[in-house]
Design a protein around this motif. Structure first.
Motif, PDB file in Angstrom:
ATOM      1  N   ASP A 204      14.028 -21.370 -10.115  1.00 30.04           N
ATOM      2  CA  ASP A 204      13.196 -22.073 -11.084  1.00 30.04           C
ATOM      3  C   ASP A 204      14.150 -22.938 -11.897  1.00 30.04           C
ATOM      4  N   TYR A 205      14.597 -24.016 -11.276  1.00 26.60           N
ATOM      5  CA  TYR A 205      15.652 -24.855 -11.834  1.00 26.60           C
ATOM      6  C   TYR A 205      15.455 -25.069 -13.324  1.00 26.60           C
ATOM      7  N   PRO A 206      16.459 -24.879 -14.110  1.00 27.65           N
ATOM      8  CA  PRO A 206      17.862 -24.653 -13.765  1.00 27.65           C
ATOM      9  C   PRO A 206      18.225 -23.173 -13.627  1.00 27.65           C
ATOM     10  N   GLU A 207      17.236 -22.306 -13.586  1.00 28.38           N
ATOM     11  CA  GLU A 207      17.515 -20.871 -13.525  1.00 28.38           C
ATOM     12  C   GLU A 207      17.244 -20.285 -12.146  1.00 28.38           C
ATOM     13  N   TYR A 208      17.890 -19.169 -11.887  1.00 28.79           N
ATOM     14  CA  TYR A 208      17.599 -18.310 -10.750  1.00 28.79           C
ATOM     15  C   TYR A 208      16.979 -17.063 -11.350  1.00 28.79           C
ATOM     16  N   LYS A 209      15.773 -16.720 -10.957  1.00 30.94           N
ATOM     17  CA  LYS A 209      15.080 -15.591 -11.577  1.00 30.94           C
ATOM     18  C   LYS A 209      14.964 -14.425 -10.617  1.00 30.94           C
ATOM     19  N   GLU A 210      15.045 -13.230 -11.187  1.00 29.00           N
ATOM     20  CA  GLU A 210      14.882 -11.993 -10.423  1.00 29.00           C
ATOM     21  C   GLU A 210      13.944 -11.072 -11.173  1.00 29.00           C
ATOM     22  N   GLY A 211      13.122 -10.352 -10.423  1.00 22.47           N
ATOM     23  CA  GLY A 211      12.213  -9.380 -11.006  1.00 22.47           C
ATOM     24  C   GLY A 211      12.395  -8.035 -10.332  1.00 22.47           C
ATOM     25  N   ASP A 212      12.053  -6.980 -11.046  1.00 24.73           N
ATOM     26  CA  ASP A 212      12.170  -5.617 -10.525  1.00 24.73           C
ATOM     27  C   ASP A 212      11.158  -4.758 -11.270  1.00 24.73           C
ATOM     28  N   ALA A 213      10.217  -4.172 -10.528  1.00 24.72           N
ATOM     29  CA  ALA A 213       9.165  -3.390 -11.179  1.00 24.72           C
ATOM     30  C   ALA A 213       8.621  -2.336 -10.224  1.00 24.72           C
ATOM     31  N   PRO A 214       8.069  -1.267 -10.793  1.00 23.63           N
ATOM     32  CA  PRO A 214       7.363  -0.300  -9.944  1.00 23.63           C
ATOM     33  C   PRO A 214       6.023  -0.901  -9.529  1.00 23.63           C
ATOM     34  N   LEU A 215       5.543  -0.532  -8.341  1.00 22.68           N
ATOM     35  CA  LEU A 215       4.251  -1.038  -7.881  1.00 22.68           C
ATOM     36  C   LEU A 215       3.086  -0.346  -8.588  1.00 22.68           C
ATOM     37  N   CYS A 216       3.276   0.892  -9.002  1.00 20.14           N
ATOM     38  CA  CYS A 216       2.272   1.644  -9.771  1.00 20.14           C
ATOM     39  C   CYS A 216       0.867   1.451  -9.215  1.00 20.14           C
ATOM     40  N   ASN A 217       0.024   0.822 -10.021  1.00 19.09           N
ATOM     41  CA  ASN A 217      -1.393   0.684  -9.702  1.00 19.09           C
ATOM     42  C   ASN A 217      -1.746  -0.701  -9.142  1.00 19.09           C
ATOM     43  N   LEU A 218      -0.770  -1.437  -8.649  1.00 19.31           N
ATOM     44  CA  LEU A 218      -1.007  -2.794  -8.142  1.00 19.31           C
ATOM     45  C   LEU A 218      -2.096  -2.797  -7.078  1.00 19.31           C
ATOM     46  N   GLN A 219      -2.013  -1.916  -6.098  1.00 20.61           N
ATOM     47  CA  GLN A 219      -2.989  -1.920  -5.010  1.00 20.61           C
ATOM     48  C   GLN A 219      -4.406  -1.647  -5.515  1.00 20.61           C
ATOM     49  N   LYS A 220      -4.551  -0.728  -6.465  1.00 21.98           N
ATOM     50  CA  LYS A 220      -5.875  -0.445  -7.026  1.00 21.98           C
ATOM     51  C   LYS A 220      -6.427  -1.668  -7.758  1.00 21.98           C
ATOM     52  N   LEU A 221      -5.563  -2.363  -8.482  1.00 24.15           N
ATOM     53  CA  LEU A 221      -5.994  -3.558  -9.193  1.00 24.15           C
ATOM     54  C   LEU A 221      -6.392  -4.666  -8.213  1.00 24.15           C
ATOM     55  N   LEU A 222      -5.624  -4.824  -7.129  1.00 23.12           N
ATOM     56  CA  LEU A 222      -5.970  -5.822  -6.120  1.00 23.12           C
ATOM     57  C   LEU A 222      -7.293  -5.470  -5.450  1.00 23.12           C
ATOM     58  N   ASP A 223      -7.512  -4.198  -5.202  1.00 26.63           N
ATOM     59  CA  ASP A 223      -8.775  -3.762  -4.602  1.00 26.63           C
ATOM     60  C   ASP A 223      -9.952  -4.033  -5.540  1.00 26.63           C
ATOM     61  N   ALA A 224      -9.692  -3.993  -6.848  1.00 24.28           N
ATOM     62  CA  ALA A 224     -10.746  -4.237  -7.842  1.00 24.28           C
ATOM     63  C   ALA A 224     -11.043  -5.731  -7.999  1.00 24.28           C
ATOM     64  N   CYS A 225     -10.189  -6.576  -7.467  1.00 23.18           N
ATOM     65  CA  CYS A 225     -10.417  -8.035  -7.569  1.00 23.18           C
ATOM     66  C   CYS A 225     -11.569  -8.468  -6.676  1.00 23.18           C
TER      67      CYS A 225
ATOM     68  N   LYS B  16       0.819  -1.221   0.000  1.00 22.53           N
ATOM     69  CA  LYS B  16       0.000   0.000   0.000  1.00 22.53           C
ATOM     70  C   LYS B  16       0.846   1.262   0.000  1.00 22.53           C
ATOM     71  N   SER B  17       2.007   1.211   0.634  1.00 26.14           N
ATOM     72  CA  SER B  17       2.825   2.424   0.756  1.00 26.14           C
ATOM     73  C   SER B  17       4.090   2.392  -0.091  1.00 26.14           C
ATOM     74  N   GLY B  18       4.418   1.239  -0.662  1.00 29.95           N
ATOM     75  CA  GLY B  18       5.663   1.108  -1.414  1.00 29.95           C
ATOM     76  C   GLY B  18       5.567   1.630  -2.831  1.00 29.95           C
ATOM     77  N   THR B  19       6.740   1.714  -3.471  1.00 28.63           N
ATOM     78  CA  THR B  19       6.807   2.170  -4.860  1.00 28.63           C
ATOM     79  C   THR B  19       7.511   1.171  -5.774  1.00 28.63           C
ATOM     80  N   ARG B  20       8.260   0.234  -5.194  1.00 27.62           N
ATOM     81  CA  ARG B  20       9.059  -0.694  -6.002  1.00 27.62           C
ATOM     82  C   ARG B  20       9.020  -2.088  -5.396  1.00 27.62           C
ATOM     83  N   ILE B  21       8.957  -3.098  -6.247  1.00 26.54           N
ATOM     84  CA  ILE B  21       8.997  -4.490  -5.801  1.00 26.54           C
ATOM     85  C   ILE B  21      10.147  -5.198  -6.503  1.00 26.54           C
ATOM     86  N   ARG B  22      10.920  -5.951  -5.715  1.00 27.79           N
ATOM     87  CA  ARG B  22      11.969  -6.795  -6.260  1.00 27.79           C
ATOM     88  C   ARG B  22      11.710  -8.224  -5.795  1.00 27.79           C
TER      89      ARG B  22
END
Length: 132
Positions: A111-132, A100-106
């Motif tokens: 995921d064998y055989p890979e190691y995965k990383e993500g990095d994104a702004p939170l933007c409208n995530l909370q509004k979309l979750l509220d709409a679910c 609710k208060s953040g701006t960035r998610i990492r």
């Protein structure tokens, strides 16, 4: 004035672009009419989902049940999501208020055989979750 215009143009070119890529999808069970909603980001490499009126949960898309999903919101401490119901619920207690208060998610997970990383702004995530 030319100098300011050139400096502003250079600033725009050298600034990283953070675009929002959160997408929402809903499905309705034909027998129970319960709606399952997912909010997904390819950049963050995770999906937040809600089944009916349940609280949101998070999924990393790994082919393995024990991926070791770790999430960090802004500069807060890393949250290990855990692979059993008890540790996952404790982690969600910590994570959901930060969304609710953040701006960035990492994110990071195995995921064998890979190691995965993500990095994104939170933007409208909370509004979309509220709409679910």
């Amino acid at each position: 004035m030319k100098f300011l215009t050139a400096a502003f143009s250079l600033l725009l070119v050298s600034s990283p672009v953070f675009s929002c890529d959160w997408k929402i999808s809903k499905t309705r069970d034909q027998m129970t009419d319960v709606v399952t909603c997912a909010v997904t980001s390819a950049k963050a490499k995770v999906s937040f989902y809600r089944h009916g009126k349940d609280r949101p949960n998070v999924y990393d898309g790994s082919a393995y049940s024990e991926s070791g999903l770790r999430i960090r919101i802004d500069d807060n401490k890393v949250i290990s999501m855990g692979d059993n119901a008890y540790t996952r619920q404790k982690a969600l207690d910590e994570l959901l208020p930060q969304l609710k208060s953040g701006t960035r998610i990492r994110t990071a997970f195995d995921d064998y055989p890979e190691y995965k990383e993500g990095d994104a702004p939170l933007c409208n995530l909370q509004k979309l979750l509220d709409a679910c």
